[in-house]
Design a protein around this motif. Sequence first.
Motif, PDB file in Angstrom:
ATOM      1  N   THR A  41     -17.141  49.268 -55.165  1.00 32.71           N
ATOM      2  CA  THR A  41     -17.384  47.836 -55.321  1.00 32.71           C
ATOM      3  C   THR A  41     -17.258  47.108 -54.001  1.00 32.71           C
ATOM      4  OG1 THR A  41     -16.446  47.928 -57.536  1.00 32.71           O
ATOM      5  CG2 THR A  41     -16.587  45.759 -56.517  1.00 32.71           C
ATOM      6  N   GLN A  42     -18.234  46.263 -53.717  1.00 32.73           N
ATOM      7  CA  GLN A  42     -18.194  45.348 -52.582  1.00 32.73           C
ATOM      8  C   GLN A  42     -18.652  44.009 -53.119  1.00 32.73           C
ATOM      9  OE1 GLN A  42     -21.662  44.656 -50.683  1.00 32.73           O
ATOM     10  NE2 GLN A  42     -20.520  42.819 -50.211  1.00 32.73           N
ATOM     11  N   GLY A  61     -24.606  39.170 -50.210  1.00 35.01           N
ATOM     12  CA  GLY A  61     -25.301  40.420 -50.474  1.00 35.01           C
ATOM     13  C   GLY A  61     -24.524  41.601 -49.923  1.00 35.01           C
ATOM     14  N   THR A  62     -25.173  42.716 -49.850  1.00 36.63           N
ATOM     15  CA  THR A  62     -24.544  43.943 -49.393  1.00 36.63           C
ATOM     16  C   THR A  62     -24.102  43.818 -47.948  1.00 36.63           C
ATOM     17  OG1 THR A  62     -26.053  45.122 -50.847  1.00 36.63           O
ATOM     18  CG2 THR A  62     -24.858  46.442 -49.217  1.00 36.63           C
ATOM     19  N   ASP A  63     -22.872  44.225 -47.686  1.00 35.48           N
ATOM     20  CA  ASP A  63     -22.384  44.225 -46.310  1.00 35.48           C
ATOM     21  C   ASP A  63     -22.708  45.573 -45.671  1.00 35.48           C
ATOM     22  OD1 ASP A  63     -20.522  46.050 -47.289  1.00 35.48           O
ATOM     23  OD2 ASP A  63     -18.795  44.747 -46.991  1.00 35.48           O
ATOM     24  N   GLU A  64     -22.082  45.852 -44.543  1.00 31.88           N
ATOM     25  CA  GLU A  64     -22.398  47.085 -43.813  1.00 31.88           C
ATOM     26  C   GLU A  64     -21.633  48.307 -44.316  1.00 31.88           C
ATOM     27  OE1 GLU A  64     -19.045  45.022 -41.620  1.00 31.88           O
ATOM     28  OE2 GLU A  64     -20.868  44.391 -42.578  1.00 31.88           O
ATOM     29  N   SER A  65     -20.825  48.148 -45.357  1.00 27.64           N
ATOM     30  CA  SER A  65     -19.996  49.264 -45.831  1.00 27.64           C
ATOM     31  C   SER A  65     -20.788  50.249 -46.691  1.00 27.64           C
ATOM     32  CB  SER A  65     -18.805  48.728 -46.639  1.00 27.64           C
ATOM     33  OG  SER A  65     -19.248  48.172 -47.859  1.00 27.64           O
ATOM     34  N   ILE A  66     -20.356  51.499 -46.652  1.00 35.72           N
ATOM     35  CA  ILE A  66     -20.934  52.539 -47.512  1.00 35.72           C
ATOM     36  C   ILE A  66     -20.678  52.177 -48.974  1.00 35.72           C
ATOM     37  CG2 ILE A  66     -20.754  54.975 -48.183  1.00 35.72           C
ATOM     38  CD1 ILE A  66     -22.174  54.552 -45.516  1.00 35.72           C
ATOM     39  N   VAL A  67     -19.507  51.613 -49.253  1.00 33.73           N
ATOM     40  CA  VAL A  67     -19.158  51.206 -50.614  1.00 33.73           C
ATOM     41  C   VAL A  67     -20.180  50.215 -51.148  1.00 33.73           C
ATOM     42  CG1 VAL A  67     -17.433  49.988 -51.996  1.00 33.73           C
ATOM     43  CG2 VAL A  67     -16.708  51.637 -50.299  1.00 33.73           C
ATOM     44  N   GLY A  68     -20.573  49.254 -50.314  1.00 30.73           N
ATOM     45  CA  GLY A  68     -21.564  48.267 -50.732  1.00 30.73           C
ATOM     46  C   GLY A  68     -22.893  48.903 -51.094  1.00 30.73           C
ATOM     47  N   VAL A  81     -22.238  46.635 -63.075  1.00 32.44           N
ATOM     48  CA  VAL A  81     -21.459  47.212 -61.988  1.00 32.44           C
ATOM     49  C   VAL A  81     -20.285  46.255 -61.766  1.00 32.44           C
ATOM     50  CG1 VAL A  81     -23.375  48.451 -60.915  1.00 32.44           C
ATOM     51  CG2 VAL A  81     -22.859  46.115 -60.175  1.00 32.44           C
ATOM     52  N   PRO A  82     -19.209  46.711 -61.146  1.00 31.28           N
ATOM     53  CA  PRO A  82     -18.046  45.832 -60.968  1.00 31.28           C
ATOM     54  C   PRO A  82     -18.364  44.504 -60.286  1.00 31.28           C
ATOM     55  CG  PRO A  82     -17.426  48.092 -60.516  1.00 31.28           C
ATOM     56  CD  PRO A  82     -18.919  48.084 -60.706  1.00 31.28           C
ATOM     57  N   GLY A  83     -19.248  44.500 -59.295  1.00 32.63           N
ATOM     58  CA  GLY A  83     -19.603  43.263 -58.621  1.00 32.63           C
ATOM     59  C   GLY A  83     -20.203  42.241 -59.577  1.00 32.63           C
ATOM     60  N   GLN A  84     -20.986  42.699 -60.538  1.00 30.26           N
ATOM     61  CA  GLN A  84     -21.559  41.785 -61.524  1.00 30.26           C
ATOM     62  C   GLN A  84     -20.464  41.199 -62.416  1.00 30.26           C
ATOM     63  OE1 GLN A  84     -24.431  44.606 -63.042  1.00 30.26           O
ATOM     64  NE2 GLN A  84     -26.127  43.514 -62.060  1.00 30.26           N
ATOM     65  N   GLY A 111     -28.091  37.589 -54.708  1.00 29.74           N
ATOM     66  CA  GLY A 111     -29.038  36.914 -55.595  1.00 29.74           C
ATOM     67  C   GLY A 111     -28.971  37.468 -57.003  1.00 29.74           C
ATOM     68  N   ASN A 112     -28.861  38.782 -57.096  1.00 28.78           N
ATOM     69  CA  ASN A 112     -28.694  39.428 -58.393  1.00 28.78           C
ATOM     70  C   ASN A 112     -27.390  38.961 -59.046  1.00 28.78           C
ATOM     71  OD1 ASN A 112     -27.265  41.824 -59.910  1.00 28.78           O
ATOM     72  ND2 ASN A 112     -29.455  42.222 -60.127  1.00 28.78           N
ATOM     73  N   LEU A 113     -26.315  38.880 -58.256  1.00 26.22           N
ATOM     74  CA  LEU A 113     -25.028  38.441 -58.794  1.00 26.22           C
ATOM     75  C   LEU A 113     -25.093  36.993 -59.264  1.00 26.22           C
ATOM     76  CD1 LEU A 113     -22.555  40.015 -56.192  1.00 26.22           C
ATOM     77  CD2 LEU A 113     -23.301  40.967 -58.389  1.00 26.22           C
ATOM     78  N   ALA A 114     -25.810  36.147 -58.539  1.00 23.27           N
ATOM     79  CA  ALA A 114     -25.947  34.744 -58.932  1.00 23.27           C
ATOM     80  C   ALA A 114     -26.616  34.632 -60.301  1.00 23.27           C
ATOM     81  CB  ALA A 114     -26.737  33.972 -57.875  1.00 23.27           C
ATOM     82  N   VAL A 115     -27.709  35.353 -60.494  1.00 23.95           N
ATOM     83  CA  VAL A 115     -28.410  35.315 -61.773  1.00 23.95           C
ATOM     84  C   VAL A 115     -27.543  35.931 -62.864  1.00 23.95           C
ATOM     85  CG1 VAL A 115     -30.451  36.105 -63.050  1.00 23.95           C
ATOM     86  CG2 VAL A 115     -30.683  35.339 -60.673  1.00 23.95           C
TER      87      VAL A 115
END
Length: 183
Positions: A41-42, A61-68, A81-84, A111-115
């Motif tokens: 989760t990121q 949005g997605t950061d530079e991490s592998i987790v993201g 997903v946990p971020g949602q 954007g996906n999380l916002a919706v």
Amino acid sequence: FKNTWFEKNNKELFELMLASKRFGKLRMNCYINIIETGWETQFAAITFFLEDGTIYVVYRGTDESIVGWKEDLNMAFLSPVPGQSYSVKYLNMAVGKLRRPFYVAGHSKGGNLAVYAAMNCGAKMQERIVKVYNMDGPGFRPEILESSNYAAIKDRVVKIMPHSSVVGLIFEQSNHYKVVKSR
């Protein structure tokens, strides 16, 4: 600004914003940044309060991490997903007790999380949403849209993508989006 991509540019951007008429009095609150490697989760979000009383809830949005990136890939076959899940909790926390209209926005995964947050928050909160801005974020599988309350907000969702979009076209179910020229 430590441990971020473009540290120097980000610092300069914030200094210019602070000195500007348009953004100099902008208030930010409720910043959260969660990285959970075990849950892949990121998640990050912040709420902006503008001088005119407007509230903007913004998801990163997605950061530079592998987790993201792992969480992004998980979005193709897991829901939520946990971020949602965090996005809905964050929206409730950030504007739940404020009885004012608000905007929800995000770029890419944000954007996906916002919706997602907008279509899964309570009906009373949905009534206060002015617009939901999905900036080049992926869409949703059909069964996710059907199992949520997307119909209650769909007329307020504005999706904007660059003409060379890849991410924004993933799971896109309609042609109701705006394309902008960018480089």
